[in-house]
Design an enzyme around this catalytic site. Structure first.
Site, short mmCIF file in Angstrom:
data_model
loop_
_atom_site.label_atom_id
_atom_site.label_comp_id
_atom_site.label_asym_id
_atom_site.label_seq_id
_atom_site.Cartn_x
_atom_site.Cartn_y
_atom_site.Cartn_z
N CYS A 1 0.70 -1.31 -0.08
CA CYS A 1 0.03 0.02 -0.09
C CYS A 1 0.78 1.25 0.02
CB CYS A 1 -0.72 -0.22 1.21
SG CYS A 1 -1.77 1.56 1.80
N CYS B 1 0.08 3.60 2.86
CA CYS B 1 0.47 3.29 4.14
C CYS B 1 2.04 3.60 4.26
CB CYS B 1 0.38 1.73 4.18
SG CYS B 1 -1.40 1.22 3.96
#
Length: 145
Positions: free
Chosen positions: A69, A72
């Site tokens: 991600c 993230c």
């Protein structure tokens, strides 16, 4: 917060009793002698998450994330900076949804990054999306009460 507080050691899992007034005195674990707070998020697997949720007296702010991600990865240094601002009155932790898929499903995590604040073993608030450290801190303090 009640006195004394229970603080789970992120190194050995021992539950320590720490007077609330001594949280800022750099307490160490009574079992392994390592610091209970290091100014950065702790990494938890599913079992560690459940132990902290069950035994820690402090509010716990968890960043649910995954290695694939991009947002993230962008938020990771912001969450780390937030840990330095929020500890020791709050525990910050990271849980990989890749390593704990059953937990992610149980908590109905639909998107990441996602920060979730827990107190007394219960979820109190959640916030999706990558946000800067100061916003993480303000959000956590607002919801922790």
């Amino acid at each position: 917060m009640a006195d004394p507080l229970q603080v789970v050691c992120s190194h050995c899992g021992a539950v320590n009793r720490v007077p609330a007034a001594r949280l800022t005195d750099r307490p160490v674990c009574g079992a392994c002698r390592k610091p209970l707070f290091e100014g950065r998020p702790i990494t938890l697997d599913e079992a560690g998450f459940r132990r902290h949720l069950r035994a820690d007296s402090l509010p716990i702010l968890v960043d649910f994330w995954a290695s694939w991600c991009g947002p993230c990865r962008t938020m990771a240094p912001e969450f780390e900076a937030a840990a330095g601002m929020l500890e020791p009155t709050m525990r910050l932790a990271k849980v990989s949804t890749e390593d704990a898929p059953a937990l992610a499903q149980e908590l109905q995590i639909r998107g990441i990054p996602l920060i979730v604040l827990f107190r007394d073993g219960r979820e109190i608030a959640r916030q999706a999306g990558a946000i800067p450290a100061r916003q993480i801190v303000a959000w956590a303090r607002q919801h922790a009460g």
